[in-house]
Write an enzyme that holds these catalytic residues in place. Structure first.
Site, short mmCIF file in Angstrom:
data_model
loop_
_atom_site.label_atom_id
_atom_site.label_comp_id
_atom_site.label_asym_id
_atom_site.label_seq_id
_atom_site.Cartn_x
_atom_site.Cartn_y
_atom_site.Cartn_z
N SER A 21 1.41 2.52 -1.26
CA SER A 21 0.53 1.70 -2.09
C SER A 21 0.01 2.44 -3.32
O SER A 21 0.38 3.57 -3.60
CB SER A 21 -0.66 1.19 -1.30
OG SER A 21 -1.50 2.28 -0.95
N TYR A 54 1.78 -2.26 -3.52
CA TYR A 54 0.64 -3.16 -3.30
C TYR A 54 -0.65 -2.38 -3.50
O TYR A 54 -0.68 -1.15 -3.44
CB TYR A 54 0.69 -3.80 -1.91
CG TYR A 54 0.62 -2.81 -0.77
CD1 TYR A 54 -0.60 -2.49 -0.18
CD2 TYR A 54 1.77 -2.19 -0.31
CE1 TYR A 54 -0.67 -1.57 0.86
CE2 TYR A 54 1.71 -1.27 0.73
CZ TYR A 54 0.50 -0.97 1.31
OH TYR A 54 0.43 -0.05 2.33
#
Length: 124
Positions: A21, A54
């Protein structure tokens, strides 16, 4: 369509051993209208790499921009990046849609927030 952009943020850390991430300061996420776990594209201005990952929410006011896991191989502390979020919208909404743009200084403090991308005088 482009929904959100954090322009020329500075990577504050890269944690290869994290699960994955990009960690983004909560204040920047809110200004850019990004949500936790939202998919984003990250463009590294220094080396030209692009990645998809993300968002994980970082501490508000920290200025934190940290590439995690495999993404940490795509940039290093001090690199400038552009973070892009996208959304699906109806065809009729394309006529009125304006992306949310967040500009930051070298410490990832917000300097300006605006809607829409200005014509920069480039001829097509």
């Amino acid at each position: 369509m482009l929904k959100s952009k954090i322009h020329r943020a500075t990577i504050t850390d890269a944690c290869i051993d994290y699960e994955g991430s990009i960690t983004i300061d909560k204040n920047l996420m809110q200004a850019a209208n990004l949500l936790p776990y939202e998919q984003v594209h990250v463009v590294n201005v220094n080396n030209g790499t692009r990645l998809e990952t993300y968002v994980i929410e970082g501490s508000a006011g920290s200025g934190q921009i940290c590439l995690n896991g495999a993404a940490a191989r795509m940039g290093m502390k001090g690199d400038k990046i552009i973070i892009l979020g996208y959304s699906l919208i109806t065809e009729e909404d394309t006529l009125i849609h304006q992306p949310n743009l967040v500009y930051v200084d070298a410490l990832n403090r917000i300097t300006k927030v605006k809607n829409g991308v200005a014509n920069q005088g480039l001829e097509v």
